[in-house]
Design a protein around this motif. Structure first.
Motif, PDB file in Angstrom:
ATOM      1  N   ARG A 137       0.819  -1.211   0.000  1.00  0.00           N
ATOM      2  CA  ARG A 137       0.000   0.000   0.000  1.00  0.00           C
ATOM      3  C   ARG A 137       0.855   1.265   0.000  1.00  0.00           C
ATOM      4  N   ASN A 138       1.963   1.223   0.699  1.00  0.00           N
ATOM      5  CA  ASN A 138       2.796   2.420   0.778  1.00  0.00           C
ATOM      6  C   ASN A 138       3.463   2.719  -0.550  1.00  0.00           C
ATOM      7  N   ALA A 139       3.798   1.668  -1.314  1.00  0.00           N
ATOM      8  CA  ALA A 139       4.389   1.891  -2.642  1.00  0.00           C
ATOM      9  C   ALA A 139       3.351   2.531  -3.562  1.00  0.00           C
ATOM     10  N   VAL A 140       2.096   2.082  -3.453  1.00  0.00           N
ATOM     11  CA  VAL A 140       1.017   2.680  -4.249  1.00  0.00           C
ATOM     12  C   VAL A 140       0.816   4.139  -3.837  1.00  0.00           C
ATOM     13  N   ALA A 141       0.879   4.396  -2.532  1.00  0.00           N
ATOM     14  CA  ALA A 141       0.736   5.772  -2.042  1.00  0.00           C
ATOM     15  C   ALA A 141       1.836   6.656  -2.633  1.00  0.00           C
ATOM     16  N   ASP A 142       3.044   6.132  -2.689  1.00  0.00           N
ATOM     17  CA  ASP A 142       4.157   6.917  -3.231  1.00  0.00           C
ATOM     18  C   ASP A 142       3.934   7.251  -4.713  1.00  0.00           C
ATOM     19  N   LEU A 143       3.236   6.354  -5.409  1.00  0.00           N
ATOM     20  CA  LEU A 143       2.972   6.595  -6.834  1.00  0.00           C
ATOM     21  C   LEU A 143       2.081   7.810  -7.057  1.00  0.00           C
ATOM     22  N   ARG A 144       1.279   8.153  -6.034  1.00  0.00           N
ATOM     23  CA  ARG A 144       0.327   9.253  -6.209  1.00  0.00           C
ATOM     24  C   ARG A 144       1.007  10.609  -6.409  1.00  0.00           C
ATOM     25  N   LYS A 145       2.290  10.665  -6.142  1.00  0.00           N
ATOM     26  CA  LYS A 145       2.995  11.931  -6.379  1.00  0.00           C
ATOM     27  C   LYS A 145       3.275  12.105  -7.876  1.00  0.00           C
ATOM     28  N   THR A 146       3.343  10.989  -8.578  1.00  0.00           N
ATOM     29  CA  THR A 146       3.628  11.068 -10.016  1.00  0.00           C
ATOM     30  C   THR A 146       2.420  10.700 -10.866  1.00  0.00           C
ATOM     31  N   ILE A 147       1.413  10.090 -10.228  1.00  0.00           N
ATOM     32  CA  ILE A 147       0.205   9.733 -10.981  1.00  0.00           C
ATOM     33  C   ILE A 147      -1.014  10.329 -10.275  1.00  0.00           C
ATOM     34  N   GLY A 148      -1.628  11.314 -10.913  1.00  0.00           N
ATOM     35  CA  GLY A 148      -2.845  11.896 -10.344  1.00  0.00           C
ATOM     36  C   GLY A 148      -4.057  11.147 -10.880  1.00  0.00           C
ATOM     37  N   VAL A 149      -5.032  10.917 -10.015  1.00  0.00           N
ATOM     38  CA  VAL A 149      -6.202  10.115 -10.419  1.00  0.00           C
ATOM     39  C   VAL A 149      -7.482  10.930 -10.252  1.00  0.00           C
ATOM     40  N   VAL A 150      -8.287  10.947 -11.340  1.00  0.00           N
ATOM     41  CA  VAL A 150      -9.625  11.549 -11.258  1.00  0.00           C
ATOM     42  C   VAL A 150     -10.617  10.394 -11.406  1.00  0.00           C
ATOM     43  N   PRO A 151     -11.200   9.938 -10.283  1.00  0.00           N
ATOM     44  CA  PRO A 151     -12.072   8.760 -10.378  1.00  0.00           C
ATOM     45  C   PRO A 151     -13.436   9.084 -10.997  1.00  0.00           C
ATOM     46  N   GLN A 152     -14.132   8.019 -11.372  1.00  0.00           N
ATOM     47  CA  GLN A 152     -15.438   8.208 -11.996  1.00  0.00           C
ATOM     48  C   GLN A 152     -16.407   8.884 -11.031  1.00  0.00           C
ATOM     49  N   PRO A 179       1.724  15.976 -10.981  1.00  0.00           N
ATOM     50  CA  PRO A 179       2.145  14.625 -11.366  1.00  0.00           C
ATOM     51  C   PRO A 179       2.503  14.558 -12.853  1.00  0.00           C
ATOM     52  N   GLU A 180       3.257  13.537 -13.228  1.00  0.00           N
ATOM     53  CA  GLU A 180       3.631  13.380 -14.639  1.00  0.00           C
ATOM     54  C   GLU A 180       2.497  12.756 -15.447  1.00  0.00           C
ATOM     55  N   ILE A 181       1.700  11.944 -14.762  1.00  0.00           N
ATOM     56  CA  ILE A 181       0.626  11.214 -15.443  1.00  0.00           C
ATOM     57  C   ILE A 181      -0.711  11.550 -14.783  1.00  0.00           C
ATOM     58  N   ILE A 182      -1.732  11.783 -15.614  1.00  0.00           N
ATOM     59  CA  ILE A 182      -3.073  12.010 -15.060  1.00  0.00           C
ATOM     60  C   ILE A 182      -4.013  10.965 -15.654  1.00  0.00           C
ATOM     61  N   LEU A 183      -4.650  10.223 -14.767  1.00  0.00           N
ATOM     62  CA  LEU A 183      -5.608   9.199 -15.183  1.00  0.00           C
ATOM     63  C   LEU A 183      -7.008   9.690 -14.838  1.00  0.00           C
ATOM     64  N   ALA A 184      -7.924   9.639 -15.796  1.00  0.00           N
ATOM     65  CA  ALA A 184      -9.292  10.092 -15.525  1.00  0.00           C
ATOM     66  C   ALA A 184     -10.280   9.055 -16.039  1.00  0.00           C
ATOM     67  N   VAL A 220      -4.372  10.050 -19.607  1.00  0.00           N
ATOM     68  CA  VAL A 220      -5.073   8.822 -20.005  1.00  0.00           C
ATOM     69  C   VAL A 220      -6.525   8.966 -19.544  1.00  0.00           C
ATOM     70  N   ILE A 221      -7.433   8.982 -20.526  1.00  0.00           N
ATOM     71  CA  ILE A 221      -8.856   9.137 -20.193  1.00  0.00           C
ATOM     72  C   ILE A 221      -9.606   7.888 -20.636  1.00  0.00           C
ATOM     73  N   ALA A 222     -10.332   7.292 -19.716  1.00  0.00           N
ATOM     74  CA  ALA A 222     -11.204   6.165 -20.065  1.00  0.00           C
ATOM     75  C   ALA A 222     -12.592   6.712 -20.321  1.00  0.00           C
ATOM     76  N   THR A 223     -13.156   6.393 -21.494  1.00  0.00           N
ATOM     77  CA  THR A 223     -14.497   6.893 -21.815  1.00  0.00           C
ATOM     78  C   THR A 223     -15.178   5.986 -22.829  1.00  0.00           C
ATOM     79  N   GLN A 224     -16.477   5.982 -22.790  1.00  0.00           N
ATOM     80  CA  GLN A 224     -17.196   5.280 -23.854  1.00  0.00           C
ATOM     81  C   GLN A 224     -17.853   6.282 -24.799  1.00  0.00           C
ATOM     82  N   ASP A 225     -17.523   7.556 -24.567  1.00  0.00           N
ATOM     83  CA  ASP A 225     -18.094   8.628 -25.385  1.00  0.00           C
ATOM     84  C   ASP A 225     -17.158   8.919 -26.566  1.00  0.00           C
ATOM     85  N   LEU A 226     -17.470   8.325 -27.714  1.00  0.00           N
ATOM     86  CA  LEU A 226     -16.579   8.493 -28.872  1.00  0.00           C
ATOM     87  C   LEU A 226     -16.631   9.913 -29.429  1.00  0.00           C
ATOM     88  N   ASP A 227     -17.726  10.627 -29.144  1.00  0.00           N
ATOM     89  CA  ASP A 227     -17.801  12.033 -29.574  1.00  0.00           C
ATOM     90  C   ASP A 227     -16.723  12.854 -28.866  1.00  0.00           C
TER      91      ASP A 227
END
Lengths: 292, 225
Positions: free
Chosen positions: B70-85, B155-160, B190-197
């Motif tokens: 869990r702590n390694a995942v926590a450390d990742l949050r400095k370089t990977i920002g997450v925007v949850p659904q 962060p370097e990476i943003i996941l949404a 990186v954006i996950a979506t089912q909206d092709l428009d």
């Protein structure tokens, strides 16, 4: 710009929850009872020590004889005592002193002179050097009316009672500690369960286990500290009142803390805070470990 | 940057992703598309380190995250920002406190970042909403607050994950603009979506890559200039 937090922001990461206040109340009650139990245990220990130590060196010689033979028997007994190894001092207890000792039982109106009281001789002796059977044998030969009493008959059950009282008091203290630990564990575990979404948000922004644990430990230990302080102050006040109030000769002064007792009683406060902190940390860490 | 090497993931006996081999390049704008249940959220969670593959490997910034660390995942949050659904907030704290929460978690004094924080709030257009509680925010405002919280540590990476679902067209475009601007700053998005428009809209304004997930397989990978 609004400042996002002050120095105690970590205390606000979780919303106020009832369990933290309950921990404060349980800590207050536990420490209150704990201080009383410890005071009783320490006092019982002191009494047992006194009865088995200081009083053990004092004995009494009672001379039963008719009025005309009391004096020669007393002189003979004193000679025996003074020549016995281990006897440090002997003193005849005067009639006035004897009457004062009996007054609480018989009252002041009774004509004690009319009672056939024995002549009393107080003997101070070194228990390790004194050969009691040899002394009794010599007294039987030279002063047959003299009976040596080293108070063993009444001291032994008193010492045993005091020691058992001490055991009960310390057992009660142990049970209170266990009760507090269990209460804090349940409160911390329950609070963690009801704040899973908040923990999930903290995880999302990079909170390590240590941060999440700190959020809980600060809240619980602070409330435990407030509760413990209340408990200690309340119990000490009760002790002071109880040991000072009472009719003459019947107060609970013996239970009053003495010397280092005060420090031992006061130490229950940091001990309670430390226990709350450790149990909270363990409970939350255990819960976090089970998350994945 | 993030590499999937024949990665598989199953929930119990239910396979979600199968033999995915893909690389998400640094600085690129990626869309992960597919119908509902195709495994988009699982794909993003693997990217974030929240999940570990049941077979194969996912390398995040060159290393694999050990299961249960869990702590390694926590450390990742400095370089990977997450925007949850589902944008969740600590509802008893103000919007500003929620957005600045990562700073506190990482032991950074907000006073040192006051200018950045002000600029960030203006960028997401929430400068006048800092004192309100999250429940007073509209759907679009919640998304923007979640984006601000995800990027506050730069962060370097943003996941949404589905960042524009349940938003009207105008607000969706506004949110998309924020991600395009982040990508222009050099961030990997990186954006996950089912909206092709939405993908089409983005492709019209910036080079994007799409990864199509069909029944758990990454069957289509294409670059759209």
């Amino acid at each position: 710009m609004v400042r996002p937090w002050g120095s105690a922001f970590v205390d606000r990461v979780l919303p106020p929850f009832a369990a933290a206040y309950l921990v404060g109340v349980v800590a207050a009650v536990s420490v209150f009872l704990g201080v009383l139990a410890l005071a009783l245990g320490l006092a019982a220990g002191r009494m047992a020590e006194t009865w088995s130590g200081e009083l053990a060196s004092v004995a009494t010689l009672q001379v039963y004889a008719s009025a005309d033979s009391v004096e020669p028997q007393a002189i003979a007994a004193l000679d025996v005592l003074r020549s016995t190894p281990g006897v440090q001092s002997v003193r005849i207890i005067e009639a006035a002193e004897q009457h004062a000792m009996l007054e609480p039982w018989f009252g002041s109106g009774l004509a004690l002179d009319a009672l056939p009281l024995p002549l009393l001789i107080e003997v101070e002796a070194d228990r390790d050097l004194l050969d009691k059977p040899a002394l009794v044998e010599r007294l039987a030969g030279e002063a047959p009316g003299a009976a040596f009493d080293d108070h063993t008959a009444w001291r032994a059950p008193l010492i045993e009672t005091a020691e058992r009282l001490q055991l009960v008091a310390f057992t009660a203290l142990g049970l209170l500690t266990a009760l507090l630990a269990m209460s804090v564990w349940l409160a911390a575990s329950g609070t963690r369960m009801t704040h899973l979404s908040a923990i999930s948000i903290l995880r999302q922004v990079g909170a390590r286990d240590s941060y999440i644990v700190r959020v809980f430990t600060r809240k619980f230990s602070r409330n435990a500290a407030i509760g413990s302080l209340t408990g200690v102050v309340g119990a000490l006040a009760i002790l002071m009142i109880l040991t000072k109030v009472g009719t003459e000769g019947y107060s609970l002064a013996a239970v009053a803390p003495k010397g280092s007792d005060w420090l031992a009683l006061a130490l229950l406060l940091p001990a309670c805070v430390a226990l709350s902190w450790i149990v909270t940390a363990l409970a939350v860490r255990r819960g976090l470990s089970a998350e994945l | 940057m993030i590499a999937f090497e024949q990665a598989c993931f199953s929930f119990g006996s239910l396979p979600v992703l199968r033999d995915v081999t893909q690389t998400l390049d640094p600085g690129a704008f990626h869309f992960v598309t597919g119908p509902s249940g195709a495994g988009k959220t699982t794909f993003l969670r693997l990217c974030a380190g929240d999940l570990v593959p049941t077979a194969g490997a996912v390398r995040i910034l060159g290393r694999t995250v050990a299961p249960q660390d869990r702590n390694a995942v926590a450390d990742l949050r400095k370089t990977i920002g997450v925007v949850p659904q589902q944008c969740q907030f600590l509802d008893h704290l103000s919007v500003l406190e929620n957005i600045a929460l990562p700073l506190h978690v990482w032991g950074i004094d907000a006073a040192d970042r006051a200018d950045d924080l002000t600029a960030l709030l203006e960028w997401v257009d929430l400068a006048d909403r800092v004192s309100v509680l999250p429940r007073a925010l509209s759907g679009g405002e919640r998304q923007r607050a979640a984006i601000a919280r995800a990027v506050i540590l730069s962060p370097e990476i943003i996941l949404a994950d589905e960042p524009t679902s349940n938003l009207d067209e105008g607000m969706a475009e506004r949110i998309l603009t924020l991600f395009i601007e982040l990508n222009r700053m050099g961030k990997t998005v990186v954006i996950a979506t089912q909206d092709l428009d939405l993908v089409g809209l983005a492709a019209a304004r910036a080079p994007v890559r799409t990864l199509g997930l069909v029944q758990g397989r990454a069957e289509v990978a294409q670059a759209v200039a």
